[in-house]
Design an enzyme around this catalytic site. Sequence first.
Site, short mmCIF file in Angstrom:
data_model
loop_
_atom_site.label_atom_id
_atom_site.label_comp_id
_atom_site.label_asym_id
_atom_site.label_seq_id
_atom_site.Cartn_x
_atom_site.Cartn_y
_atom_site.Cartn_z
N ARG A 201 0.83 -1.20 0.00
CA ARG A 201 0.00 0.00 0.00
C ARG A 201 0.87 1.25 0.00
O ARG A 201 0.50 2.28 -0.58
CB ARG A 201 -0.99 0.00 1.17
CG ARG A 201 -2.06 1.08 1.06
CD ARG A 201 -3.18 0.93 2.09
NE ARG A 201 -4.28 0.09 1.62
CZ ARG A 201 -5.41 0.54 1.04
NH1 ARG A 201 -5.58 1.83 0.87
NH2 ARG A 201 -6.34 -0.29 0.65
N GLU B 80 -9.53 5.98 7.39
CA GLU B 80 -8.10 6.25 7.27
C GLU B 80 -7.73 7.55 6.55
O GLU B 80 -6.76 8.20 6.94
CB GLU B 80 -7.42 5.07 6.53
CG GLU B 80 -7.43 3.78 7.30
CD GLU B 80 -7.14 2.58 6.40
OE1 GLU B 80 -7.98 2.25 5.55
OE2 GLU B 80 -6.06 2.00 6.54
#
Lengths: 541, 804
Positions: free
Chosen positions: B334, B739
Amino acid sequence: MHTRPLRFVRRAQLVTLPHVPPDRTLLDLLREDLGQTGTKEGCGEGDCGACTVVLAERHEGRLRYRAVNSCIRLAHSIDGMALWTVEDLTRDPLLRRQCADAAADLHPVQQAMLECHGSQCGFCTPGFVMSLFGLYQNQIAAGAAGRGGPEVTAEQALEALSGNLCRCTGYRPIVQAAQRMGALPAVAVDEAELLRLLELLAQDGKALEGDFAYEAPRSLPALLAARAARPEAQVVAGCTDVGLWVTQQQRRFAQVLDVTRVPELRRIDWHADHIAIGAAVKLAEAFGALAQQWPQLHDFGARFAGLPVRNAGTLGGNVANGSPIGDSMPLLIALGAQLVLASTRGERTLALEDFYTGYRRTQLAPDELLVRILVPRPPSPSAAPDALDAAPHSLQLLRAYKVSKRWEDDISAVCLALQVEVVAGVVQHVRIGAGGVAATPARARQTEAALLGQPWTQASIHAAARALQAEFTPLSDLRASSAYRRAVLGRLLQRFWLESQAAGAHEDQGQNGLQHPPHLPQQLPSLEHHHLPLLLQEVAR
Amino acid sequence: MKPATLPAAASATSMPASPASSTGPALGQPWPHESARAQVCGAAPYVDDLPETKGTLYAAPIVSPCAHGLLRGIDAAPALALPGVHGVVLAADVPGDLWLPTPARDEPIFALERVHYLGQVLGLVVADSPALARRAARAVQADIAPLPAILTLEQALQAQSYVLPPVTLRRGDAAAALAAAARRLCGRFEVGGQEHFYLEGQIAYALPLEQGQWLVHSSTQHPAEVQHWVAHALGLAQHAVRVECRRMGGGFGGKETQAGQIAVWAALAAHKFGRPVKLRLARREDFLITGKRHPFAYDYEVGFDDTGRISGLRLQMAVNCGFSADLSGPVADRAVFHCDNAYYLGDVEITSLRCKTHTQSHTAFRGFGGPQGMIAIETILGDIARALGHDALDVRRRNLYDPDPAAGRCTTPYQMAVEDNILPQLLSKLELSANYRRRQEAILAWNRMQPVLRRGLALTPVKFGISFTATQFNQAGALVHVYTDGSVQVNHGGTEMGQGLHTKVAQVVADELGVPLAQVQVTASDTAKVPNASATAASSGTDLNGRAAQDAARQVRARLAALVAQLDGCHPEQVRFADGQVHSPAQQRSFAALVQLAYAQRVQLWSDGFYRTPKIHYDKHTLTGRPFYYFAYGAACTEVAIDTLTGESRVLRVDILHDVGHSINPAIDRGQIEGGFVQGMGWLTTEQLVWNDAGALSTCAPSTYKIPAAGDVPAQFHVDLWPEPNREDNVGGSKAVGEPPFMLALSVYEALRNAIAAAPGAAGEQSTVGAATNPNPFAAQPLRLDAPATPEHILRALGALAPD
């Protein structure tokens, strides 16, 4: 040795608990013995506030409310007091609504938290609610009785919440709740009834003097006698450090000697030439007294741990514990404080900087206790000539600096306190205390010598900074490297110099008369933050 | 159903505290958290608060005092001698596999012949009280022969010590692009890890039930994984283990995998002694044992033109994974996927090194590598702007993905087209509302006049991909039960950690059935209700579980509508559910009345629901595809001040404009945005993890590890929501919010670097030299500020401290 029954007031009842071990914490008592699980353990060392409860005791004729950490508090220390946990705010019959609103089952503190979306995961919430309840009692309820007003400023809210950590919300809604709660229908403690119950406890308690595992003498002679009789007992005051020995090191104490019930040790006496602070005076009150004398010390005091620790910990405890990173000692050294030690053999007085003999080692004899801290007061301001008019190159400046990773509730990487008197351009008097740079809190004697008698100039400051950096050999640790600490020591002297320039002759002892230096704009709206931890913080005001 | 539009959401200051009335749709309203009332009363139980079953024992971990070594023996005699100690649990007591069933299978339940970090759990002591168990655990002596330990990224790189093989993502020819670039910069810096500091520490309570069955109360983001691990360790089928979690006191990723170990340990102790066992880590144990956000070290070379537009980038990200893989692979991936943040980078070569060190096994943490990827490019762009003497916002804007596909600048290095890009408009709006240009000028003037304080301002964007990159996790299930009084219970595979998932799911279900929100109850996450649920992670909780619950509710509603159609002789589509009433052209009934009719007619009043995210696919070997369903966007403008004498800093003002699509609950979304920002600010400023030379984590308590406190929050903190719905079909038109806001805090770091650069003598001062006077493209040195920006790191960046 037997334990004395622990007695306190909760929900309008006298609670009596027999057989509570002397080292049982209040949090364990609540959660494990009483099944009251609303109060949470977040860290077990008084740094997160999830375990906050509120205590009240009668002091000088009125009730004093204090939010404290239950995790590091010994249960017996609340003997004779009133206790509220988060569960009690909706269940205590002594909490009386001022208006009949049957729908409102929540305390205004809780209602405000709900309305402002002050909880997310909710684990810290009981602690915040209780810190807010403490603020409510001291600010809003007291205001209703004619002391202060019902308004809570953001600054007051932040100070009240300085010992509570939240990882979810970012705090904004909680601070908003603190400011909202006063606008909701009021709830007051029935103080007359509570005082009556506390008086019952006090009367009852007198019959219980004796030889107990947890002993809390009520007079100085009794305390000193107990100390002489049992030098092996663990002495506790606010227990904000000793509590960690229990929760973090799993240490046990068979005998505990609590010094906080001695009236002589709980007093602050204002004498003409000094303030005598009893060793068991809470840090919050002790710093309050110092800030009353020297208003510039307010922020320094407010940065000592969080409010629940200042509400429990004592100035004497901080000094006697002798941690090299305790923040009160550098300041007290700069102020020229003296300590009074007492035993059944009598009293003796010595300078604070002479008290420490090594890392966490002090001059205290096994039968001796620290009883008072004497802080010299400057000659009365009216007696001092107005420096600006009378002596253009004269000033008196006192500053205490703390450098840490976080502004609130952190331990100093470096702490430096300085008191300088300049007369006609020459340093007439100087005292410097330093923390975080040696095995004990230390007086920077060589640096003082480098300054004394010198002209108050940048060059003298540079020389003094070099002396200061040479005087100590700080360690590298998790808070900062040795190189950083050494660099900052010198740079704080530079800050002091710059502030002396900014303060000019307006600074005199006790008067916070700082002026904007001419080279700075008067209005700096974006810097108006009460916690700006920067040089010339006052400039932004 | 059309979601309500949100005038209130547009301005944070005018956001209503709570809904004006209980009628109308629940979606879009700022309902309080479903547990808020209980939480403020101390009546919301967490695992440690549950009533204990008689006979419960307490476990405490025995941890390694050594970072790396051969484990020769464990002497438990001093612990066993203490009255009230029942015994110890060691590797020999594990009936099933000695290893946790992670994909890498590199993590033993208890240390076997070797210890791999200081704090590794060697076994447990089980006793009559938690304090006694801990005291006894301290008395256990481990005989360990020390071996050399790899404690830093530098050492790991040198030794090529990896938990997983290196990965490189290439597009075009980065070397050629760099060679051809008019200008180049290269630099390196490091970013520290982060402790989750969930206020509720890790905990599990394992209860042996009848006939080899188990109940485990676990504070976990992933009950199904706990079930899997516990069954595996006990050598049981998964159906024998039921895991329940009503709520967590915070998770932030720290309870995604790492709750599993705690539960396994508790279950093993319960298995050995045949009694319920609770294991709650003390805060210091939690710090010492569990993993954190991955620390990163960066090495980059970037090529760009005189306008600051990037044409090529070579970036190496060294990831400190700790001693085992855990989730490090996906986290590092990621970071690779997000090191473009919002920008088209031209030809790239991005290398990700998954380094093994003898420390805690680092794990998921809000953003999951995204923040570590994005800080790289934001740092590089800040350096480019300073090198050119241009405003950093202008440089950032020049590099944005172009929403016009014809421009050929909208494809990410992993070959996904950015189709929903709103950043050009969003940045412009925030630039105006935050008064960016005027304040930038004021700060320039201030910095020229001020001898000591320096201020800095930065406006940085966020583009964050939403979906699990492991495609199979993007599925969810739910159950909706309607009882005969019309009350509704919903259960889904997600977990509640404070983020408001249960509240949002209840809002979705309430509106599907047209009942007041108060009529809908969400119950504890439970592997016995919805099986095989994914972790509540990747910000996807509401997207996945909201849709699954919606599906379930729609099925119940369809059956009810069919009944009404049959009774009233109308078409089912003509039946409308709203405000607790069911309307047909012929008649209006209360929902409860209809439910009773349906029950009498033997209509099924409950349903399951299922959802799988459409459109996504991803090849993990080539790192290409469409790993994300959509992107969430946002931007923050932050002003800071630093004291150049000491390196202390303050965040003075923050303006945020964030994209949550059509907000399901603006109060909860604002809470996520503010909380995420402050947590990100902590990562980059005060939160410093320090390991000593022996590999011991010295910052292992709140006294030494400093998360933001109330006073750190900027006095001016403006939050606005972007008013458009999600362009992809997502629940209620919303976007994920868990997030993305974390990375808004990158603006703090960039503002700090700008303030540092404004100081005379700062390391990067010469980098403001313009093109005309600086023919050497390498003369401009990037300003190195290692994160977190502690006073010491800032003073070092100012050039006022000699290197260590």
